[in-house]
Design a protein around this motif. Structure first.
Motif, PDB file in Angstrom:
ATOM      1  N   THR A 127       0.820  -1.305   0.065  1.00 56.08           N
ATOM      2  CA  THR A 127       0.061   0.131   0.102  1.00 56.08           C
ATOM      3  C   THR A 127       0.691   1.239   0.053  1.00 56.08           C
ATOM      4  N   GLU A 128       0.364   2.274  -0.631  1.00 55.15           N
ATOM      5  CA  GLU A 128       1.170   3.821  -0.526  1.00 55.15           C
ATOM      6  C   GLU A 128      -0.299   4.720  -0.352  1.00 55.15           C
ATOM      7  N   ALA A 129       0.057   5.781   0.261  1.00 51.04           N
ATOM      8  CA  ALA A 129      -0.869   6.697   0.423  1.00 51.04           C
ATOM      9  C   ALA A 129      -0.402   8.309   0.812  1.00 51.04           C
ATOM     10  N   THR A 130      -1.227   8.956   0.440  1.00 54.12           N
ATOM     11  CA  THR A 130      -0.623  10.488   0.807  1.00 54.12           C
ATOM     12  C   THR A 130      -1.812  11.181   1.772  1.00 54.12           C
ATOM     13  N   LEU A 131      -1.603  11.558   2.751  1.00 51.12           N
ATOM     14  CA  LEU A 131      -2.713  12.188   3.626  1.00 51.12           C
ATOM     15  C   LEU A 131      -2.117  13.447   4.258  1.00 51.12           C
ATOM     16  N   THR A 132      -3.177  14.308   4.601  1.00 44.90           N
ATOM     17  CA  THR A 132      -2.705  15.449   4.941  1.00 44.90           C
ATOM     18  C   THR A 132      -3.751  15.629   6.255  1.00 44.90           C
ATOM     19  N   TYR A 133      -2.994  16.397   7.260  1.00 43.79           N
ATOM     20  CA  TYR A 133      -3.285  16.243   8.526  1.00 43.79           C
ATOM     21  C   TYR A 133      -3.165  18.103   8.950  1.00 43.79           C
ATOM     22  N   VAL A 134      -4.083  18.600  10.052  1.00 45.63           N
ATOM     23  CA  VAL A 134      -4.277  19.908  10.359  1.00 45.63           C
ATOM     24  C   VAL A 134      -3.755  19.808  11.800  1.00 45.63           C
ATOM     25  N   ALA A 135      -2.896  20.809  12.215  1.00 46.53           N
ATOM     26  CA  ALA A 135      -2.636  20.958  13.596  1.00 46.53           C
ATOM     27  C   ALA A 135      -3.718  21.456  14.323  1.00 46.53           C
ATOM     28  N   THR A 136      -4.030  20.977  15.492  1.00 45.60           N
ATOM     29  CA  THR A 136      -5.411  21.712  16.184  1.00 45.60           C
ATOM     30  C   THR A 136      -4.935  22.170  17.527  1.00 45.60           C
ATOM     31  N   GLY A 137      -5.566  23.089  18.167  1.00 44.70           N
ATOM     32  CA  GLY A 137      -5.476  23.315  19.533  1.00 44.70           C
ATOM     33  C   GLY A 137      -6.427  22.541  20.356  1.00 44.70           C
ATOM     34  N   ASP A 138      -6.605  23.013  21.967  1.00 50.21           N
ATOM     35  CA  ASP A 138      -7.258  22.326  22.631  1.00 50.21           C
ATOM     36  C   ASP A 138      -8.916  22.446  21.990  1.00 50.21           C
ATOM     37  N   ASP A 139      -9.237  23.488  21.496  1.00 47.82           N
ATOM     38  CA  ASP A 139     -10.416  23.931  21.131  1.00 47.82           C
ATOM     39  C   ASP A 139     -10.918  23.066  19.766  1.00 47.82           C
ATOM     40  N   ARG A 140      -9.981  22.196  19.410  1.00 47.69           N
ATOM     41  CA  ARG A 140      -9.928  21.471  18.289  1.00 47.69           C
ATOM     42  C   ARG A 140     -10.156  22.140  16.754  1.00 47.69           C
ATOM     43  N   LYS A 141      -9.798  23.324  16.894  1.00 49.29           N
ATOM     44  CA  LYS A 141      -9.700  24.265  15.670  1.00 49.29           C
ATOM     45  C   LYS A 141      -8.213  24.323  15.265  1.00 49.29           C
ATOM     46  N   PRO A 142      -8.253  24.600  13.629  1.00 47.57           N
ATOM     47  CA  PRO A 142      -6.813  24.855  13.228  1.00 47.57           C
ATOM     48  C   PRO A 142      -5.811  25.801  14.068  1.00 47.57           C
ATOM     49  N   ARG A 143      -4.705  25.553  14.073  1.00 51.49           N
ATOM     50  CA  ARG A 143      -3.556  26.356  14.924  1.00 51.49           C
ATOM     51  C   ARG A 143      -2.405  26.504  13.863  1.00 51.49           C
ATOM     52  N   GLN A 144      -1.438  27.475  14.162  1.00 50.97           N
ATOM     53  CA  GLN A 144      -0.286  27.617  13.366  1.00 50.97           C
ATOM     54  C   GLN A 144       0.606  26.679  13.917  1.00 50.97           C
ATOM     55  N   LEU A 145       1.341  26.043  12.844  1.00 50.46           N
ATOM     56  CA  LEU A 145       2.534  25.060  13.183  1.00 50.46           C
ATOM     57  C   LEU A 145       3.594  26.032  13.866  1.00 50.46           C
ATOM     58  N   PRO A 146       4.256  25.387  14.775  1.00 51.37           N
ATOM     59  CA  PRO A 146       5.447  26.020  15.429  1.00 51.37           C
ATOM     60  C   PRO A 146       6.445  26.041  14.512  1.00 51.37           C
ATOM     61  N   PRO A 147       7.299  27.271  14.591  1.00 45.97           N
ATOM     62  CA  PRO A 147       8.587  27.019  13.683  1.00 45.97           C
ATOM     63  C   PRO A 147       9.700  26.035  14.119  1.00 45.97           C
ATOM     64  N   LEU A 148      10.431  25.314  13.128  1.00 44.59           N
ATOM     65  CA  LEU A 148      11.250  24.393  13.236  1.00 44.59           C
ATOM     66  C   LEU A 148      12.249  24.388  14.463  1.00 44.59           C
ATOM     67  N   GLU A 149      12.497  25.795  14.506  1.00 45.49           N
ATOM     68  CA  GLU A 149      13.663  26.171  15.498  1.00 45.49           C
ATOM     69  C   GLU A 149      13.157  25.716  16.769  1.00 45.49           C
ATOM     70  N   SER A 150      11.611  26.172  17.041  1.00 39.55           N
ATOM     71  CA  SER A 150      11.272  25.830  18.610  1.00 39.55           C
ATOM     72  C   SER A 150      11.129  24.488  18.688  1.00 39.55           C
ATOM     73  N   LEU A 151      11.074  23.742  17.806  1.00 36.96           N
ATOM     74  CA  LEU A 151      11.100  22.144  17.969  1.00 36.96           C
ATOM     75  C   LEU A 151      12.569  21.579  18.216  1.00 36.96           C
ATOM     76  N   ILE A 152      13.539  22.229  17.525  1.00 39.52           N
ATOM     77  CA  ILE A 152      14.751  21.689  17.775  1.00 39.52           C
ATOM     78  C   ILE A 152      15.379  22.027  19.194  1.00 39.52           C
ATOM     79  N   ASP A 153      14.820  23.163  19.562  1.00 40.81           N
ATOM     80  CA  ASP A 153      15.578  23.707  20.768  1.00 40.81           C
ATOM     81  C   ASP A 153      15.006  22.831  22.140  1.00 40.81           C
ATOM     82  N   ASN A 154      14.134  22.120  21.797  1.00 42.96           N
ATOM     83  CA  ASN A 154      13.342  21.393  22.956  1.00 42.96           C
ATOM     84  C   ASN A 154      13.977  19.882  23.121  1.00 42.96           C
TER      85      ASN A 154
END
Length: 146
Positions: free
Chosen positions: A119-146
């Motif tokens: 099988t092969e597939a392509t899927l799209t996901y959206v980041a959501t907040g606690d309210d389950r509404k779309p939210r901005q993705l964090p910048p990559l730099e903030s993920l690397i620092d953690n």
């Protein structure tokens, strides 16, 4: 379960993709298949969704929701007893969305190490907040620092 007679032989590789770690590995049970031992496509789709959500969740640094199945191709049947390996790679990142490409390989007759892409597939996901509404993705730099 034996391979049905009416299924054409599938191209067999000798190994799983090198240099990549699977996101998920699972073996379908008899309850995941029809009476002939063929695993239900819907069960495979659910596992693909789980595997694709893992890198999306890491990139989003939190909750994601599936918003689209862009493509989904069943290349070969899956049988009870196959060991499935799911590989997932992020292929596109937007402001709130993450697109992931997922490949699934089945190890059959594990004593002889027959491996086939099923099988092969392509899927799209959206980041959501606690309210389950779309939210901005964090910048990559903030993920690397953690």
């Amino acid at each position: 379960m034996t391979k049905p007679e009416n299924v054409a032989p599938c191209p067999v590789n000798t190994s799983l993709p090198t240099g990549k770690m699977p996101q998920l590995r699972v073996m379908p049970a008899p309850s995941d298949a029809n009476v002939y031992g063929d695993v239900f496509g819907g069960w495979i789709m659910a596992q693909v969704d789980i595997a694709g959500s893992l890198p999306a969740t890491r990139r989003a640094n939190g909750r994601v929701a599936t918003i689209a199945v862009n493509s989904f191709v069943f290349k070969n049947p899956v049988f009870v007893g196959d060991l499935l390996s799911f590989y997932a790679d992020i292929v596109k990142v937007g402001n709130t969305s993450i697109t992931v490409y997922v490949e699934v390989y089945a190890e059959r007759n594990r004593l002889s190490a027959d491996t086939v892409k099923v099988t092969e597939a392509t899927l799209t996901y959206v980041a959501t907040g606690d309210d389950r509404k779309p939210r901005q993705l964090p910048p990559l730099e903030s993920l690397i620092d953690n």
